[in-house]
Write a protein that holds these residues in place. Structure first.
Motif, PDB file in Angstrom:
ATOM      1  N   GLN A   1       0.837  -1.330  -0.058  1.00 56.72           N
ATOM      2  CA  GLN A   1      -0.035   0.050   0.068  1.00 56.72           C
ATOM      3  C   GLN A   1       0.746   1.272   0.057  1.00 56.72           C
ATOM      4  OE1 GLN A   1      -2.360   0.577   3.519  1.00 56.72           O
ATOM      5  NE2 GLN A   1      -3.782   2.072   2.547  1.00 56.72           N
ATOM      6  N   GLN A   2       1.711   1.308   0.832  1.00 57.23           N
ATOM      7  CA  GLN A   2       2.799   2.321   0.869  1.00 57.23           C
ATOM      8  C   GLN A   2       3.331   2.611  -0.270  1.00 57.23           C
ATOM      9  OE1 GLN A   2       3.146   3.829   4.086  1.00 57.23           O
ATOM     10  NE2 GLN A   2       4.392   5.421   3.201  1.00 57.23           N
ATOM     11  N   PHE A   3       3.935   1.539  -0.956  1.00 60.30           N
ATOM     12  CA  PHE A   3       4.683   1.358  -2.177  1.00 60.30           C
ATOM     13  C   PHE A   3       3.777   2.299  -3.562  1.00 60.30           C
ATOM     14  CE2 PHE A   3       5.951  -0.557  -6.128  1.00 60.30           C
ATOM     15  CZ  PHE A   3       7.206  -0.129  -6.258  1.00 60.30           C
ATOM     16  N   THR A   4       2.617   1.807  -3.399  1.00 61.83           N
ATOM     17  CA  THR A   4       1.782   2.235  -4.504  1.00 61.83           C
ATOM     18  C   THR A   4       1.387   3.649  -4.128  1.00 61.83           C
ATOM     19  OG1 THR A   4      -0.264   1.229  -3.536  1.00 61.83           O
ATOM     20  CG2 THR A   4       1.049  -0.019  -5.276  1.00 61.83           C
ATOM     21  N   ALA A   5       0.974   3.889  -3.131  1.00 61.98           N
ATOM     22  CA  ALA A   5       0.385   5.294  -2.663  1.00 61.98           C
ATOM     23  C   ALA A   5       1.551   6.482  -2.593  1.00 61.98           C
ATOM     24  CB  ALA A   5      -0.186   5.350  -1.191  1.00 61.98           C
ATOM     25  N   ASP A   6       2.756   6.366  -2.339  1.00 60.87           N
ATOM     26  CA  ASP A   6       3.618   7.306  -2.175  1.00 60.87           C
ATOM     27  C   ASP A   6       4.097   7.878  -3.550  1.00 60.87           C
ATOM     28  OD1 ASP A   6       3.480   7.137   0.625  1.00 60.87           O
ATOM     29  OD2 ASP A   6       5.505   6.291   0.816  1.00 60.87           O
TER      30      ASP A   6
ATOM     31  N   GLU B   1      -3.596   7.607 -11.223  1.00 58.99           N
ATOM     32  CA  GLU B   1      -4.673   7.379 -10.577  1.00 58.99           C
ATOM     33  C   GLU B   1      -5.015   5.865 -10.288  1.00 58.99           C
ATOM     34  OE1 GLU B   1      -6.748   9.596  -9.154  1.00 58.99           O
ATOM     35  OE2 GLU B   1      -5.255  11.261 -10.065  1.00 58.99           O
ATOM     36  N   ASP B   2      -4.886   5.065 -11.380  1.00 53.28           N
ATOM     37  CA  ASP B   2      -4.931   3.612 -11.060  1.00 53.28           C
ATOM     38  C   ASP B   2      -4.247   3.044 -10.229  1.00 53.28           C
ATOM     39  OD1 ASP B   2      -6.810   3.502 -13.257  1.00 53.28           O
ATOM     40  OD2 ASP B   2      -5.572   2.494 -14.762  1.00 53.28           O
ATOM     41  N   LEU B   3      -2.953   3.462  -9.962  1.00 47.91           N
ATOM     42  CA  LEU B   3      -1.975   3.139  -8.936  1.00 47.91           C
ATOM     43  C   LEU B   3      -2.373   3.679  -7.696  1.00 47.91           C
ATOM     44  CD1 LEU B   3       0.867   1.874  -8.806  1.00 47.91           C
ATOM     45  CD2 LEU B   3       1.850   4.195  -8.779  1.00 47.91           C
ATOM     46  N   LEU B   4      -2.996   4.616  -7.496  1.00 52.18           N
ATOM     47  CA  LEU B   4      -3.636   5.080  -6.175  1.00 52.18           C
ATOM     48  C   LEU B   4      -4.937   4.333  -5.960  1.00 52.18           C
ATOM     49  CD1 LEU B   4      -3.472   9.054  -6.215  1.00 52.18           C
ATOM     50  CD2 LEU B   4      -2.814   7.772  -4.447  1.00 52.18           C
ATOM     51  N   LEU B   5      -5.603   3.979  -6.780  1.00 50.92           N
ATOM     52  CA  LEU B   5      -6.894   3.046  -6.469  1.00 50.92           C
ATOM     53  C   LEU B   5      -6.382   1.805  -5.931  1.00 50.92           C
ATOM     54  CD1 LEU B   5      -9.898   2.692  -6.735  1.00 50.92           C
ATOM     55  CD2 LEU B   5      -9.502   1.938  -8.949  1.00 50.92           C
ATOM     56  N   THR B   6      -5.249   1.290  -6.762  1.00 51.70           N
ATOM     57  CA  THR B   6      -4.638  -0.023  -6.035  1.00 51.70           C
ATOM     58  C   THR B   6      -4.281  -0.147  -4.838  1.00 51.70           C
ATOM     59  OG1 THR B   6      -4.276  -0.699  -8.534  1.00 51.70           O
ATOM     60  CG2 THR B   6      -3.041  -1.934  -6.830  1.00 51.70           C
ATOM     61  N   GLY B   7      -3.760   0.867  -4.413  1.00 50.45           N
ATOM     62  CA  GLY B   7      -3.070   1.086  -3.076  1.00 50.45           C
ATOM     63  C   GLY B   7      -4.111   1.278  -2.047  1.00 50.45           C
ATOM     64  N   ARG B   8      -5.401   1.721  -2.396  1.00 52.76           N
ATOM     65  CA  ARG B   8      -6.325   1.949  -1.576  1.00 52.76           C
ATOM     66  C   ARG B   8      -6.981   0.622  -1.311  1.00 52.76           C
ATOM     67  NH1 ARG B   8      -8.211   7.103  -4.611  1.00 52.76           N
ATOM     68  NH2 ARG B   8      -6.973   8.653  -3.427  1.00 52.76           N
ATOM     69  N   GLN B   9      -7.020  -0.006  -2.482  1.00 55.83           N
ATOM     70  CA  GLN B   9      -7.856  -1.359  -2.760  1.00 55.83           C
ATOM     71  C   GLN B   9      -7.118  -2.509  -1.694  1.00 55.83           C
ATOM     72  OE1 GLN B   9      -8.771  -2.273  -6.490  1.00 55.83           O
ATOM     73  NE2 GLN B   9     -10.599  -1.298  -6.515  1.00 55.83           N
ATOM     74  N   VAL B  10      -5.589  -2.344  -1.700  1.00 57.53           N
ATOM     75  CA  VAL B  10      -4.913  -3.300  -0.871  1.00 57.53           C
ATOM     76  C   VAL B  10      -5.208  -3.102   0.599  1.00 57.53           C
ATOM     77  CG1 VAL B  10      -2.600  -3.753  -0.399  1.00 57.53           C
ATOM     78  CG2 VAL B  10      -2.951  -3.536  -2.742  1.00 57.53           C
ATOM     79  N   ALA B  11      -5.542  -1.862   0.900  1.00 55.82           N
ATOM     80  CA  ALA B  11      -5.679  -1.562   2.217  1.00 55.82           C
ATOM     81  C   ALA B  11      -6.778  -2.361   2.836  1.00 55.82           C
ATOM     82  CB  ALA B  11      -5.849  -0.306   2.754  1.00 55.82           C
TER      83      ALA B  11
END
Length: 95
Positions: free
Chosen positions: A31-36, A85-95
């Motif tokens: 999650q951190q890797f995708t969001a940052d 935006e897809d990367l952020l969405l992926t990071g949110r869904q992983v959480a």
């Protein structure tokens, strides 16, 4: 019999929690890797998009070749923004 069942259940819960710690840590790291990076890319991408869009809205004095370059920049920026935006969405869904 009941005591052994309680003890084995307690040990099973303890082992399960212990086994899940690395998976939980990996989820948090993913999650951190995708969001940052996605957050860090948003501002510069929006600046590039704004500048390219403004240039394309007011093409006076721009050579035809440069106009094509600005169109390509705007298109590429839109694609990168969508990926971000897809990367952020992926990071949110992983959480």
């Amino acid at each position: 019999m009941i005591i052994s069942l309680v003890i084995s259940s307690g040990v099973g819960i303890w082992l399960t929690r212990r086994a899940m710690k690395p998976a939980t840590r990996s989820y948090q790291q993913l999650q951190q890797f995708t969001a940052d990076p996605a957050h860090e890319l948003r501002s510069p991408l929006m600046a590039v998009k704004t500048n390219a869009s403004n240039t394309l809205k007011h093409p006076d004095g721009i050579r035809a070749g440069d106009l094509k370059k600005f169109t390509a920049i705007a298109s590429a920026t839109d694609r990168i923004i969508n990926l971000t935006e897809d990367l952020l969405l992926t990071g949110r869904q992983v959480a």
